[in-house]
Scaffold this motif. Structure first.
Motif, PDB file in Angstrom:
ATOM      1  N   GLY A 199      38.235  36.626  51.343  1.00  0.00           N
ATOM      2  CA  GLY A 199      39.042  37.986  51.403  1.00  0.00           C
ATOM      3  C   GLY A 199      40.524  37.084  51.635  1.00  0.00           C
ATOM      4  O   GLY A 199      40.920  36.111  51.574  1.00  0.00           O
ATOM      5  N   THR A 234      37.094  41.152  56.065  1.00  0.00           N
ATOM      6  CA  THR A 234      38.071  41.976  56.647  1.00  0.00           C
ATOM      7  C   THR A 234      38.588  41.788  57.966  1.00  0.00           C
ATOM      8  O   THR A 234      37.920  41.031  58.606  1.00  0.00           O
ATOM      9  CB  THR A 234      38.216  42.847  56.542  1.00  0.00           C
ATOM     10  N   ASP A 244      42.522  44.221  50.186  1.00  0.00           N
ATOM     11  CA  ASP A 244      41.734  44.242  50.750  1.00  0.00           C
ATOM     12  C   ASP A 244      40.264  45.420  48.961  1.00  0.00           C
ATOM     13  O   ASP A 244      39.754  45.439  48.872  1.00  0.00           O
ATOM     14  CB  ASP A 244      41.026  44.950  51.819  1.00  0.00           C
ATOM     15  N   ILE A 291      42.496  48.917  56.374  1.00  0.00           N
ATOM     16  CA  ILE A 291      42.627  47.972  54.273  1.00  0.00           C
ATOM     17  C   ILE A 291      44.470  48.298  54.826  1.00  0.00           C
ATOM     18  O   ILE A 291      44.469  48.448  54.513  1.00  0.00           O
ATOM     19  CB  ILE A 291      41.708  49.597  54.269  1.00  0.00           C
TER      20      ILE A 291
END
Length: 451
Positions: free
Chosen positions: A14, A95, A105, A101
């Motif tokens: 991530g 995330t 991402d 978002i």
């Protein structure tokens, strides 16, 4: 027919500062990864073994994925993350619900989808109903149903692991024993592993260099050694986490771990001038945890005379440093001069043979009965520990099961006592024995597994 256990590898990926290291520490149960609010803190790929329920897996914490323009270290970090993704069985894409978002991402989602591996989407920092509603937008990533969690507050972590474990291979699978002995050569960097392989093979199959970490990947070489097929696995050097320096060498340890997991026997190579260092003990721990057969190799013995080293003194020192594994054979070699090679390979074959040894049931019952009479199991208050029905369940590694009434009363010292009794009676040199204690059913049926 032998049983083989496949230990899955889970990589956490991530962008920076989404809580990957916090999740890693939560799963491991210790603060092994540095947790900081500064993006890019984790530049190392950190590896740990995790026991979760009745499963065991290897967890890998990676550095944050972010655009190249943000740091000059990105090419190195991206290469390290690629190694983790290549070796992983399952990818946990983490995330951050607070940020929603981001474009990064989206880039990471595209990257992990292209791998074609199982991906579990975790949305971290979801610790109230409002954040859970905000986190619904992560369905848009197209990864699948997101799992909401707060690694910091330890909520939703079990849900994440349940979703991850669905992609694990079965805990045990029945396989035929391989025709070739699979032999890994492991140890700290620059102890002469690749030169040892070349000397055994009599041909320059691996790159030999005095620079630590020349071998970054595990390299397989199938060869015929004195009429027997052997699959040699040359691996990158393994160092303790705190001693690993920058670059891809730092991250090649995961491939060495994978090599250890698939090897029948491993040469644990140590240096004559520095035998039994802390790093050597760390590597031996990895081997023992995986129940891999081991031969301890003291290499560069050609330097012994100049350093006034006595073999008996070094052997005593090693037995003290590795006293938890006194069953491991020790061999002295010089890969440079080619000395000790035949004796070394003979030891490997012996360990491999012992690894596949089956014990007759009547002999096993007799040895365990005598052991229980000579040293009865411990008692706790009015509770008496009863051990019965010894049975060999498999080989490679040798695995034995016992029926007990209170498995929680099995102390590690008594487990070690039973293993020593089995070893004294039947051998198994160079191999750790897997002892499993099962809860005995009252109706006499085969007991339910309890490790």
């Amino acid at each position: 027919m032998p049983q083989s256990s496949r230990i899955p590898i889970v990589a956490i990926v991530g962008r920076p500062n989404v809580g990957k290291s916090t999740l890693f520490n939560r799963l491991v149960g210790a603060r092994q990864a540095i947790v900081s609010d500064e993006p890019g803190t984790t530049r190392d790929r950190i590896i740990a073994r995790v026991d979760w329920g009745d499963r065991v897996f290897t967890i890998v914490d990676t550095g944050g994925l972010f655009p190249e323009k943000e740091t000059g270290l990105w090419p190195d970090m991206r290469a390290q993350i690629d190694v983790a993704l290549d070796e992983a069985d399952v990818i946990v894409f983490l995330t951050d619900a607070l940020d929603g978002i981001t474009s990064t991402d989206m880039d990471v989602a595209s990257l992990v989808r292209r791998r074609g591996k199982p991906v579990v989407l975790g949305v971290n920092k979801v610790d109230n109903q409002k954040r859970e509603l905000l986190a619904m937008e992560f369905y848009e990533l197209g990864i699948g149903e997101p799992v909401f969690l707060s690694a910091y507050h330890n909520s939703g972590v079990d849900d994440l692991m349940i979703a991850t474990a669905e992609h694990f291979p079965p805990p045990f699978s029945e396989i035929e024993a391989p025709e070739a002995m699979q032999l890994a050569i492991v140890g700290r960097p620059n102890v002469g592993k690749s030169m040892l392989l070349n000397t055994i093979l009599g041909d320059k199959r691996a790159v030999v260099s005095d620079i630590p970490g020349t071998t970054r990947d595990a390299t397989d070489t199938l060869a015929d050694y004195q009429g027997d097929p052997v699959l040699f696995i040359d691996t990158a050097g393994i160092r303790r986490r705190g001693k690993v320096e920058g670059g891809i060498e730092k991250y090649s340890v995961i491939r060495s771990v994978r090599a250890i997991e698939r090897a029948d026997v491993a040469f644990l190579v140590v240096e004559a001038l520095e035998p039994g260092a802390a790093q050597d003990q760390h590597v031996s721990g990895l081997l023992l945890d995986n129940y891999t057969g081991v031969v301890l190799v003291v290499n560069k013995w050609d330097l012994a005379a100049e350093a006034n080293l006595d073999q008996a003194v070094v052997l005593e020192h090693l037995r003290e440093r590795f006293k938890f594994a006194s069953h491991i054979p020790v061999r002295f070699t010089s890969a440079l001069e080619g000395s000790g090679i035949e004796d070394l390979m003979a030891a490997a074959k012996e360990v491999y043979t012992e690894r596949n040894r089956w014990v007759e049931q009547q002999d096993l019952s007799r040895v365990i009965r005598d052991a229980l009479m000579a040293h009865p199991p411990p008692t706790v208050g009015k509770r008496y520990l009863r051990i019965s029905q010894p049975r060999q369940e498999g080989v490679a590694p040798p695995m034995f099961t016992f029926a007990v009434n209170y498995p929680e009363m099995i102390h590690f010292s008594y487990r070690r006592y039973l293993e020593n009794e089995l070893r004294a009676a039947f051998g198994f040199r160079g191999n750790r024995l897997k002892l499993i204690f099962r809860v005995r059913d009252e109706d006499g049926r085969r007991p339910t597994p309890r490790v």
